[in-house]
Design a protein around this motif. Structure first.
Motif, PDB file in Angstrom:
ATOM      1  N   TYR A 247       0.833  -1.191   0.000  1.00 55.43           N
ATOM      2  CA  TYR A 247       0.000   0.000   0.000  1.00 55.43           C
ATOM      3  C   TYR A 247       0.870   1.243   0.000  1.00 55.43           C
ATOM      4  CZ  TYR A 247      -3.415   3.482   1.328  1.00 55.43           C
ATOM      5  OH  TYR A 247      -4.201   4.597   1.355  1.00 55.43           O
ATOM      6  N   LYS A 248       0.563   2.165  -0.873  1.00 55.79           N
ATOM      7  CA  LYS A 248       1.283   3.439  -0.889  1.00 55.79           C
ATOM      8  C   LYS A 248       0.341   4.516  -0.361  1.00 55.79           C
ATOM      9  CE  LYS A 248       0.055   4.275  -5.544  1.00 55.79           C
ATOM     10  NZ  LYS A 248      -0.145   4.441  -6.739  1.00 55.79           N
ATOM     11  N   PRO A 249       0.824   5.313   0.546  1.00 59.29           N
ATOM     12  CA  PRO A 249      -0.050   6.360   1.104  1.00 59.29           C
ATOM     13  C   PRO A 249      -0.389   7.416   0.055  1.00 59.29           C
ATOM     14  CG  PRO A 249       2.186   6.575   1.946  1.00 59.29           C
ATOM     15  CD  PRO A 249       2.138   5.311   1.139  1.00 59.29           C
ATOM     16  N   LEU A 250      -1.449   8.126   0.316  1.00 61.12           N
ATOM     17  CA  LEU A 250      -1.865   9.173  -0.605  1.00 61.12           C
ATOM     18  C   LEU A 250      -0.847  10.308  -0.617  1.00 61.12           C
ATOM     19  CD1 LEU A 250      -5.638   9.431   0.380  1.00 61.12           C
ATOM     20  CD2 LEU A 250      -4.665   8.318  -1.614  1.00 61.12           C
TER      21      LEU A 250
ATOM     22  N   ILE B 151      -8.216  12.332  -4.522  1.00 58.66           N
ATOM     23  CA  ILE B 151      -8.529  11.451  -3.399  1.00 58.66           C
ATOM     24  C   ILE B 151      -9.680  10.511  -3.757  1.00 58.66           C
ATOM     25  CG2 ILE B 151      -9.458  11.420  -1.055  1.00 58.66           C
ATOM     26  CD1 ILE B 151      -7.770  13.877  -0.489  1.00 58.66           C
ATOM     27  N   SER B 152     -10.650  10.996  -4.535  1.00 60.01           N
ATOM     28  CA  SER B 152     -11.783  10.140  -4.893  1.00 60.01           C
ATOM     29  C   SER B 152     -11.339   8.950  -5.747  1.00 60.01           C
ATOM     30  CB  SER B 152     -12.863  10.942  -5.599  1.00 60.01           C
ATOM     31  OG  SER B 152     -12.416  11.365  -6.871  1.00 60.01           O
TER      32      SER B 152
ATOM     33  N   ILE C  40     -12.094   5.120  -4.695  1.00 59.50           N
ATOM     34  CA  ILE C  40     -12.777   4.197  -5.606  1.00 59.50           C
ATOM     35  C   ILE C  40     -11.955   2.936  -5.807  1.00 59.50           C
ATOM     36  CG2 ILE C  40     -13.514   3.887  -8.006  1.00 59.50           C
ATOM     37  CD1 ILE C  40     -14.383   6.856  -7.928  1.00 59.50           C
ATOM     38  N   ASP C  41     -10.647   3.093  -5.950  1.00 61.21           N
ATOM     39  CA  ASP C  41      -9.760   1.939  -6.102  1.00 61.21           C
ATOM     40  C   ASP C  41      -9.811   1.059  -4.865  1.00 61.21           C
ATOM     41  OD1 ASP C  41      -7.719   0.378  -7.400  1.00 61.21           O
ATOM     42  OD2 ASP C  41      -6.289   1.284  -6.003  1.00 61.21           O
ATOM     43  N   LEU C  42      -9.777   1.660  -3.692  1.00 60.73           N
ATOM     44  CA  LEU C  42      -9.833   0.904  -2.447  1.00 60.73           C
ATOM     45  C   LEU C  42     -11.168   0.175  -2.292  1.00 60.73           C
ATOM     46  CD1 LEU C  42      -8.486   0.213   0.264  1.00 60.73           C
ATOM     47  CD2 LEU C  42      -9.537   2.282   1.182  1.00 60.73           C
ATOM     48  N   VAL C  43     -12.258   0.830  -2.619  1.00 51.95           N
ATOM     49  CA  VAL C  43     -13.583   0.198  -2.507  1.00 51.95           C
ATOM     50  C   VAL C  43     -13.708  -0.983  -3.468  1.00 51.95           C
ATOM     51  CG1 VAL C  43     -16.052   0.591  -2.922  1.00 51.95           C
ATOM     52  CG2 VAL C  43     -14.735   2.235  -1.591  1.00 51.95           C
ATOM     53  N   ALA C  44     -13.169  -0.856  -4.667  1.00 57.31           N
ATOM     54  CA  ALA C  44     -13.216  -1.964  -5.630  1.00 57.31           C
ATOM     55  C   ALA C  44     -12.434  -3.162  -5.110  1.00 57.31           C
ATOM     56  CB  ALA C  44     -12.665  -1.512  -6.977  1.00 57.31           C
ATOM     57  N   LYS C  45     -11.272  -2.917  -4.510  1.00 62.68           N
ATOM     58  CA  LYS C  45     -10.484  -4.020  -3.951  1.00 62.68           C
ATOM     59  C   LYS C  45     -11.202  -4.671  -2.779  1.00 62.68           C
ATOM     60  CE  LYS C  45      -6.039  -2.238  -5.414  1.00 62.68           C
ATOM     61  NZ  LYS C  45      -4.781  -1.618  -5.025  1.00 62.68           N
TER      62      LYS C  45
END
Length: 100
Positions: free
Chosen positions: A43-46, A61-62, A66-71
């Motif tokens: 995981y790479k931080p924002l 950020i969105s 979205i990427d995190l929610v898909a995973k």
């Protein structure tokens, strides 16, 4: 009945179905666990946007959210499918042991 027909019937029993479902369920759980560990370790931080206005920061950020929610949805589906298959395979094993 011929000997070939008897062998065909003996091949797909409740035990083989239960073992097959158990292996599939464990595969789903192992794959989702390995994927979760991989995402956690890599995981790479924002990155903080510099010199951008607030709307550009919210857009960047969105995309990460979205990427995190898909995973997470993929992991949830794998664990859910694995749990259902494992539950059914355990019930098949129980029915076989109760029939004896």
């Amino acid at each position: 009945m011929t000997e070939v027909e008897v062998k065909k019937r003996e091949f797909f029993t409740r035990k083989t179905a239960a073992v097959t479902l158990l292996i599939i369920g464990l595969a789903f759980l192992i794959i989702s666990f390995a994927f979760a560990i991989n995402v956690f370790l890599n995981y790479k931080p924002l990155e903080k946007p510099l010199g951008l206005n607030i709307s550009d920061a919210l857009i960047s950020i969105s995309f990460d959210i979205i990427d995190l929610v898909a995973k997470l949805a993929f992991l949830g589906a794998c664990v859910w499918i694995g749990a259902i298959i494992l539950k059914d395979s355990v019930e098949l094993f129980r029915e076989k042991s109760e029939a004896k």
